[in-house]
Scaffold this active site. Structure first.
Site, PDB file in Angstrom:
ATOM      1  N   HIS A  79      46.393  43.685  48.752  1.00 46.90           N
ATOM      2  CA  HIS A  79      45.479  44.147  47.702  1.00 46.90           C
ATOM      3  C   HIS A  79      44.716  45.395  48.127  1.00 46.90           C
ATOM      4  CE1 HIS A  79      42.706  41.333  49.939  1.00 46.90           C
ATOM      5  NE2 HIS A  79      41.824  42.285  49.696  1.00 46.90           N
ATOM      6  N   GLU A 130      40.791  44.009  44.178  1.00 41.37           N
ATOM      7  CA  GLU A 130      39.518  43.347  44.489  1.00 41.37           C
ATOM      8  C   GLU A 130      38.415  44.350  44.170  1.00 41.37           C
ATOM      9  OE1 GLU A 130      39.057  42.553  48.694  1.00 41.37           O
ATOM     10  OE2 GLU A 130      37.450  41.116  48.353  1.00 41.37           O
TER      11      GLU A 130
HETATM   12 CO    CO Z   1      39.875  42.252  50.504  1.00 40.56          CO
END
Ligand code: CO
Length: 134
Positions: A79, A130
């Site tokens: 991510h 995120e």
């Molecule tokens: Co992270």
């Protein structure tokens, strides 16, 4: 709305080896690993001048990154984390724009002690995103 790239997370099958690769071959500063049982990961941070790399190893049976490693046995990029000023405002704006927030939609405290949320990869060019309030 999003600010700096806070970190890129890479799931690895062997944390010691990954730390050695970043420290010795790439010449980066790498932190001591820490266990984050509430997130199901052991993590080491690679400190770069403009961002960080999080090296993630699955920890425990219900690790959220265990399945990723099953599909990507050599590891891989997991991510991207972008900074936001206010995570609730950011979340509400994203939801209004049709983005899906993972989990129960409420921020959790992330690896850096700050509130974080994860956004569905299908809504962001196939990349798990995120957001972290800084
Ligand atoms: Co992270």
């Amino acid at each position: 709305m999003i600010g700096k790239l806070n970190h890129v997370a890479i799931v690895v099958p062997d944390l010691d080896r990954a730390m050695t690769t970043y420290r010795d071959a790439l010449g980066a500063t790498v932190s001591e690993p820490i266990d984050l049982p509430e997130h199901g990961v052991r993590v080491a941070f690679v400190e770069l001048p403009n961002t960080k790399i999080e090296l993630l190893l699955p920890l425990g049976e219900n690790s959220p990154v265990a399945k990723f490693l099953e599909r990507n046995v050599d590891g891989g990029m997991h991510h991207l984390c972008y900074e936001v000023d206010d995570i609730i405002t950011a979340r509400d704006k994203l939801v209004a724009a049709g983005a899906r927030v993972l989990g129960n939609g409420e921020p959790k405290i992330g690896a850096h002690g700050k509130p974080v949320l994860f956004l569905h990869p299908k809504d962001f060019c196939g990349t798990l995103v995120e957001i972290e309030q800084v």
